[in-house]
Design a protein around this motif. Structure first.
Motif, PDB file in Angstrom:
ATOM      1  N   VAL A 182      -5.828 135.463  76.885  1.00  0.00           N
ATOM      2  CA  VAL A 182      -5.788 135.100  78.302  1.00  0.00           C
ATOM      3  C   VAL A 182      -4.589 135.744  78.991  1.00  0.00           C
ATOM      4  O   VAL A 182      -4.704 136.257  80.107  1.00  0.00           O
ATOM      5  CB  VAL A 182      -5.783 133.571  78.465  1.00  0.00           C
ATOM      6  N   TYR A 206     -15.114 133.284  78.987  1.00  0.00           N
ATOM      7  CA  TYR A 206     -15.364 131.865  78.782  1.00  0.00           C
ATOM      8  C   TYR A 206     -16.571 131.614  77.882  1.00  0.00           C
ATOM      9  O   TYR A 206     -16.595 130.638  77.137  1.00  0.00           O
ATOM     10  CB  TYR A 206     -15.472 131.165  80.131  1.00  0.00           C
ATOM     11  N   SER A 259     -12.285 120.961  78.299  1.00  0.00           N
ATOM     12  CA  SER A 259     -12.172 122.417  78.405  1.00  0.00           C
ATOM     13  C   SER A 259     -13.471 123.084  78.006  1.00  0.00           C
ATOM     14  O   SER A 259     -13.919 124.047  78.647  1.00  0.00           O
ATOM     15  CB  SER A 259     -11.021 122.926  77.518  1.00  0.00           C
ATOM     16  N   GLU A 304      -3.623 126.734  76.789  1.00  0.00           N
ATOM     17  CA  GLU A 304      -3.704 127.231  75.419  1.00  0.00           C
ATOM     18  C   GLU A 304      -2.349 127.117  74.726  1.00  0.00           C
ATOM     19  O   GLU A 304      -2.271 126.735  73.549  1.00  0.00           O
ATOM     20  CB  GLU A 304      -4.183 128.689  75.408  1.00  0.00           C
ATOM     21  N   ASP A 358      -3.153 129.001  84.678  1.00  0.00           N
ATOM     22  CA  ASP A 358      -3.321 127.616  84.238  1.00  0.00           C
ATOM     23  C   ASP A 358      -3.947 127.573  82.848  1.00  0.00           C
ATOM     24  O   ASP A 358      -3.499 126.827  81.969  1.00  0.00           O
ATOM     25  CB  ASP A 358      -4.191 126.861  85.238  1.00  0.00           C
ATOM     26  N   HIS A 359      -4.972 128.389  82.637  1.00  0.00           N
ATOM     27  CA  HIS A 359      -5.647 128.427  81.339  1.00  0.00           C
ATOM     28  C   HIS A 359      -4.675 128.835  80.241  1.00  0.00           C
ATOM     29  O   HIS A 359      -4.649 128.238  79.154  1.00  0.00           O
ATOM     30  CB  HIS A 359      -6.825 129.399  81.421  1.00  0.00           C
ATOM     31  N   GLU A 386     -13.621 125.634  71.537  1.00  0.00           N
ATOM     32  CA  GLU A 386     -13.084 124.368  72.053  1.00  0.00           C
ATOM     33  C   GLU A 386     -13.913 123.184  71.543  1.00  0.00           C
ATOM     34  O   GLU A 386     -13.357 122.122  71.226  1.00  0.00           O
ATOM     35  CB  GLU A 386     -13.086 124.379  73.583  1.00  0.00           C
ATOM     36  N   ARG A 443      -7.523 125.252  88.802  1.00  0.00           N
ATOM     37  CA  ARG A 443      -7.007 124.741  87.535  1.00  0.00           C
ATOM     38  C   ARG A 443      -8.189 124.398  86.629  1.00  0.00           C
ATOM     39  O   ARG A 443      -9.229 123.966  87.101  1.00  0.00           O
ATOM     40  CB  ARG A 443      -6.151 123.483  87.740  1.00  0.00           C
ATOM     41  N   MET A 444      -7.988 124.572  85.351  1.00  0.00           N
ATOM     42  CA  MET A 444      -9.081 124.340  84.419  1.00  0.00           C
ATOM     43  C   MET A 444      -9.520 122.875  84.406  1.00  0.00           C
ATOM     44  O   MET A 444     -10.692 122.571  84.220  1.00  0.00           O
ATOM     45  CB  MET A 444      -8.647 124.771  83.010  1.00  0.00           C
ATOM     46  N   PHE A 486     -15.549 125.595  80.308  1.00  0.00           N
ATOM     47  CA  PHE A 486     -15.824 126.963  79.858  1.00  0.00           C
ATOM     48  C   PHE A 486     -17.324 127.265  79.939  1.00  0.00           C
ATOM     49  O   PHE A 486     -17.720 128.375  80.301  1.00  0.00           O
ATOM     50  CB  PHE A 486     -15.348 127.158  78.416  1.00  0.00           C
TER      51      PHE A 486
END
Length: 211
Positions: free
Chosen positions: A78, A148, A128, A37, A32-33, A155, A198-199, A132
């Motif tokens: 990632v 992270y 995000s 991105e 997901d991450h 971010e 999921r992020m 993180f």
């Protein structure tokens, strides 16, 4: 971990319990991450050609290409970690919170549309960043926690540059009023997301049993 020069403006604070729920499937979280991105890099490149007529603000190209470059580098990091752990980037990906936010864009409204797109990009980056920071502090996997911790400040920088560009396009009063509206909407949208790896997932219900 260093602190940000100012607190994030988000109006929903993710509870620490989110980390445990998100880490139920670390490979799914990494997948997901990676997609986030990828989409962030594409979004910055798409914004590159959306400058207001007749000319873009000073620094527009440098900001958008810089964000795209950063996000592409994060994608490489990632996906490399995902592959080393036996995972692979999925072919399809949905991000319902981002889709709900982008549905709020005032399309066909010229500069107002662009301001909305910049603010929504800022909101996604800020969320995000918040996630993180939580993972960097609380993730039980040392390698992921290190990842992270390394990414969260970037971010935050992206959130600030998107918002700074938005503030150069309309009057301060109009920009701040719209920013407040979108902050409220983002808080409502993220709080309504289901939990999972999921992020930008939701937090588990208060009092839910631990695994």
């Amino acid at each position: 971990m260093a602190t940000l020069p100012e607190p994030l403006p988000l109006r929903y604070s993710t509870p620490e319990e989110w980390v445990e729920a998100a880490m139920q499937d670390p490979l799914a979280l990494l997948d997901d991450h990676a997609h986030l991105e990828r989409k962030a890099a594409s979004n910055a490149l798409e914004l590159l050609s959306r400058w207001p007529d007749p000319d873009p603000p000073e620094g527009w190209e440098a900001v958008m290409t810089g964000v795209a470059r950063d996000e592409a580098e994060h994608l490489a990091i990632v996906t490399r970690l995902l592959t080393r752990r036996g995972g692979r980037l999925s072919k399809h990906h949905k991000n319902p919170d981002a889709a709900a936010l982008r549905a709020l864009v005032r399309k066909g409204r010229g500069t107002e549309e662009l301001v909305d797109r910049l603010m929504i990009s800022a909101l996604i980056e800020a969320r995000s960043c918040e996630r993180f920071e939580l993972l960097g502090r609380l993730c039980p996997d040392p390698r992921l926690a290190k990842l992270y911790r390394a990414l969260w400040a970037s971010e935050a920088g992206h959130y600030r540059v998107f918002l700074r560009m938005a503030r150069r396009l309309l009057s301060r009063r109009r920009v701040e009023a719209r920013w407040s509206e979108l902050l409220d909407e983002e808080a409502r949208i993220i709080a309504a997301q289901p939990p999972g790896p999921r992020m930008h997932s939701g937090a588990p219900p208060v009092g839910s049993p631990r695994s």
